[in-house]
Design a protein around this motif. Structure first.
Motif, PDB file in Angstrom:
ATOM      1  N   ARG A 120       0.859  -1.185   0.000  1.00  0.00           N
ATOM      2  CA  ARG A 120       0.000   0.000   0.000  1.00  0.00           C
ATOM      3  C   ARG A 120       0.888   1.224   0.000  1.00  0.00           C
ATOM      4  N   ARG A 121       0.529   2.221  -0.808  1.00  0.00           N
ATOM      5  CA  ARG A 121       1.300   3.465  -0.817  1.00  0.00           C
ATOM      6  C   ARG A 121       1.226   4.141   0.541  1.00  0.00           C
ATOM      7  N   PHE A 163       0.682   6.967   2.894  1.00  0.00           N
ATOM      8  CA  PHE A 163      -0.089   8.203   2.816  1.00  0.00           C
ATOM      9  C   PHE A 163      -0.293   8.775   4.199  1.00  0.00           C
ATOM     10  N   ALA A 187       2.294  10.927   1.736  1.00  0.00           N
ATOM     11  CA  ALA A 187       3.636  10.637   1.215  1.00  0.00           C
ATOM     12  C   ALA A 187       4.649  11.570   1.872  1.00  0.00           C
ATOM     13  N   TYR A 196      14.160   2.177  -0.256  1.00  0.00           N
ATOM     14  CA  TYR A 196      13.498   2.694  -1.444  1.00  0.00           C
ATOM     15  C   TYR A 196      14.432   3.731  -2.060  1.00  0.00           C
ATOM     16  N   ASP A 226       6.146   9.479  -3.137  1.00  0.00           N
ATOM     17  CA  ASP A 226       4.754   9.076  -3.300  1.00  0.00           C
ATOM     18  C   ASP A 226       4.572   7.699  -3.938  1.00  0.00           C
ATOM     19  N   LYS A 227       5.610   7.120  -4.490  1.00  0.00           N
ATOM     20  CA  LYS A 227       5.501   5.781  -5.098  1.00  0.00           C
ATOM     21  C   LYS A 227       5.912   4.661  -4.127  1.00  0.00           C
ATOM     22  N   LYS A 281       5.884   1.936  -1.416  1.00  0.00           N
ATOM     23  CA  LYS A 281       4.813   1.091  -0.893  1.00  0.00           C
ATOM     24  C   LYS A 281       5.293   0.311   0.326  1.00  0.00           C
ATOM     25  N   HIS A 338       8.878  -3.626  -2.076  1.00  0.00           N
ATOM     26  CA  HIS A 338       8.193  -2.800  -1.085  1.00  0.00           C
ATOM     27  C   HIS A 338       8.956  -2.846   0.239  1.00  0.00           C
ATOM     28  N   ASN A 386      -6.914  11.366   1.020  1.00  0.00           N
ATOM     29  CA  ASN A 386      -6.096  10.515   0.160  1.00  0.00           C
ATOM     30  C   ASN A 386      -6.694  10.450  -1.247  1.00  0.00           C
TER      31      ASN A 386
END
Length: 176
Positions: A8-9, A11, A13, A65, A85-86, A88, A99, A164
């Motif tokens: 899941r992203r 959030f 971000a 990441y 924002d990408k 996860k 991820h 979101n």
């Protein structure tokens, strides 16, 4: 922060603005997420508080990441807001999608790393971030979060859904 097996992203971000880099030097920008302590938590509904519920689960393999614009010049990084924002999050310890793996009901702290290109030759999503000269880590106390597989508080649920942009399917129809 919600985590799922599929990923899941994060959030909201994480977004940062960087200054003080050599404009002509190449840098990687990366993020890892580390445990705040060695505790597991539970949410107590009647007092609306997080309480310690025991010792943390065994540590997960380190994941990093690496910002997709990496490497780039210091000039490039300093003229923009850098968004993660990408990125996860998952609770799947066998994840092969890259991820960040976390345990549910634990507290975590995101860290942003600025890595000079010559120090990042060994940089990998599945190894800890290198350390030493040419590598700087930054963390912000206000970004500490607790992971969950479902929100524990209706007010947080409503706030996250309303804010979101990826939660359109959860909003009531007809609302702005």
């Amino acid at each position: 922060m919600i985590i799922t097996k599929a990923g899941r992203r994060m959030f909201p971000a994480m977004r940062v603005k960087i200054s003080g880099l050599d404009p002509h030097q190449q840098y990687y920008i990366a993020m890892d997420i580390v445990p705040v302590d060695n505790k597991r938590y539970r949410y107590v509904y009647h007092s609306s508080k997080w309480m310690v519920a025991g010792n943390a689960d065994s540590p997960v393999p380190p994941r990093v990441y690496i910002h997709p614009d990496s490497p780039a010049s210091g000039e490039t990084w300093m003229r923009q807001v850098i968004s993660f924002d990408k990125l996860k999050l998952t609770n799947n310890e066998l994840d092969d999608q890259g991820h960040i793996i976390l345990h549910s009901m634990h507290k975590y702290q995101p860290r942003v790393h600025v890595i000079r290109k010559d120090c990042g030759d060994d940089l990998s999503p599945i190894k800890p971030v290198p350390s030493g000269e040419g590598v700087k880590a930054f963390s912000f106390p206000e970004t500490v979060f607790t992971t969950v597989t479902a929100y524990q508080n209706q007010q947080i649920t409503r706030l996250k859904i309303d804010r979101n942009p990826f939660a359109k399917g959860f909003r009531d129809s007809g609302r702005n």
